[in-house]
Design a protein around this motif. Structure first.
Motif, PDB file in Angstrom:
ATOM      1  N   UNK A  56      46.437  45.881  35.924  1.00  0.00           N
ATOM      2  CA  UNK A  56      46.782  45.175  34.474  1.00  0.00           C
ATOM      3  C   UNK A  56      45.084  44.737  34.593  1.00  0.00           C
ATOM      4  N   UNK A  57      44.187  45.597  33.682  1.00  0.00           N
ATOM      5  CA  UNK A  57      42.495  45.557  33.263  1.00  0.00           C
ATOM      6  C   UNK A  57      42.663  43.760  33.101  1.00  0.00           C
ATOM      7  N   UNK A  58      41.483  43.298  34.033  1.00  0.00           N
ATOM      8  CA  UNK A  58      40.691  41.902  34.130  1.00  0.00           C
ATOM      9  C   UNK A  58      40.984  41.096  32.481  1.00  0.00           C
ATOM     10  N   UNK A  59      40.570  42.205  30.951  1.00  0.00           N
ATOM     11  CA  UNK A  59      40.687  41.697  30.127  1.00  0.00           C
ATOM     12  C   UNK A  59      42.556  41.395  29.765  1.00  0.00           C
ATOM     13  N   UNK A  60      43.058  42.124  30.010  1.00  0.00           N
ATOM     14  CA  UNK A  60      44.420  42.059  29.984  1.00  0.00           C
ATOM     15  C   UNK A  60      45.701  40.765  30.905  1.00  0.00           C
TER      16      UNK A  60
END
Length: 273
Positions: free
Chosen positions: A62-66
């Motif tokens: 999971x990307x930090x922005x998500x």
């Protein structure tokens, strides 16, 4: 590199946990008053630690922005029940609530994990009113028995120690322990009615004692000193013999004295007008 303000990021999750804890504790109290038995034993909650969020994000890709949509259990509520049957009942109450939305459920009781883990999970969307407006937050509600929780707590600690790489022998021993917890839950369910009846009797007896002592204390308020001393003496004797029938009689007598005293006080007030 992630340079977000984690304190601000976690604020809605902290608010979610606190509000849901209050709501489920209130639900427990209301059910107890309505039905004399609440399927909820107690409620706990936590916001996932930053290190755990980062570890899970890495593991799931999971990307930090998500994070807000990709990690569903940053806010977590745990509801403990005495019996397996209570879990389904609590889940039904949660489904019927209008202040949250159940997105989906994971039944790890019927379909328990290979490790032996058992619990019932509900992923919900909860609207919190923040200082800058409403925000919908994802949260996970875990519903489990006390035995399931004991096992899961130990397993979690061991997984942390071994960095999710438990030795084979440890895994097998945990599986055996999980089965033992499952057997315990089944045994408790088989004598559920007897347990509930005993608990109700204990609670009724405790309430009777509290009411009697409270009534005796009120005698002093009406200056019935000798009556209060005599009632306390009789209470002590009855308590020693655990004669609850006599305790009820004593309570009725003390209530009669209080009614008479109150009536006399009201008459004096009327005469003085």
């Amino acid at each position: 590199m992630d340079v977000r303000d984690w304190g601000t990021f976690l604020l809605p999750y902290e608010q979610t946990v606190e509000e849901l804890k209050v709501k489920f504790k209130t639900m427990r109290a209301e059910l107890k008053k309505r039905e004399e038995y609440a399927p909820i034993e107690f409620v706990t909650g936590r916001v996932k630690k930053i290190s755990s969020i980062l570890d899970k994000a890495k593991r799931l890709g999971v990307a930090m922005e998500d994070l807000e949509t990709g990690i569903e259990d940053i806010a977590g509520i745990r509801i403990m029940c005495q019996f397996v049957e209570d879990i389904r009942r609590v889940a039904e109450y949660i489904r019927g609530r209008k202040d949250l939305t159940v997105l989906y459920e994971k039944d790890y009781i019927t379909n328990y994990k290979e490790s032996g883990y058992r619990s019932f999970h509900m992923i919900i969307e909860y609207p919190v009113q923040t200082a800058v407006g409403q925000k919908k937050v994802l949260a996970e509600i875990q519903i489990r028995t006390l035995a399931m929780n004991f096992w899961a707590t130990i397993e979690h600690s061991l997984n942390y120690k071994y960095r999710d790489k438990l030795p084979g022998e440890m895994k097998e021993r945990l599986k055996i322990a999980a089965e033992a917890a499952f057997v315990l839950d089944n045994e408790m369910s088989s004598i559920r009615e007897e347990i509930l009846e005993s608990q109700k009797t204990f609670e009724d007896d405790s309430n009777l004692v509290s009411k009697t002592l409270g009534a005796i204390h009120q005698l002093y308020f009406y200056h019935l000193i000798s009556e209060a001393i005599d009632a306390q003496r009789r209470f002590n004797e009855i308590w020693e013999s655990r004669n609850l029938s006599a305790m009820k009689d004593l309570l009725d007598e003390v209530k009669g004295l209080l009614r008479s005293a109150k009536k006399g006080e009201d008459m004096e007030t009327t005469d003085g007008l």
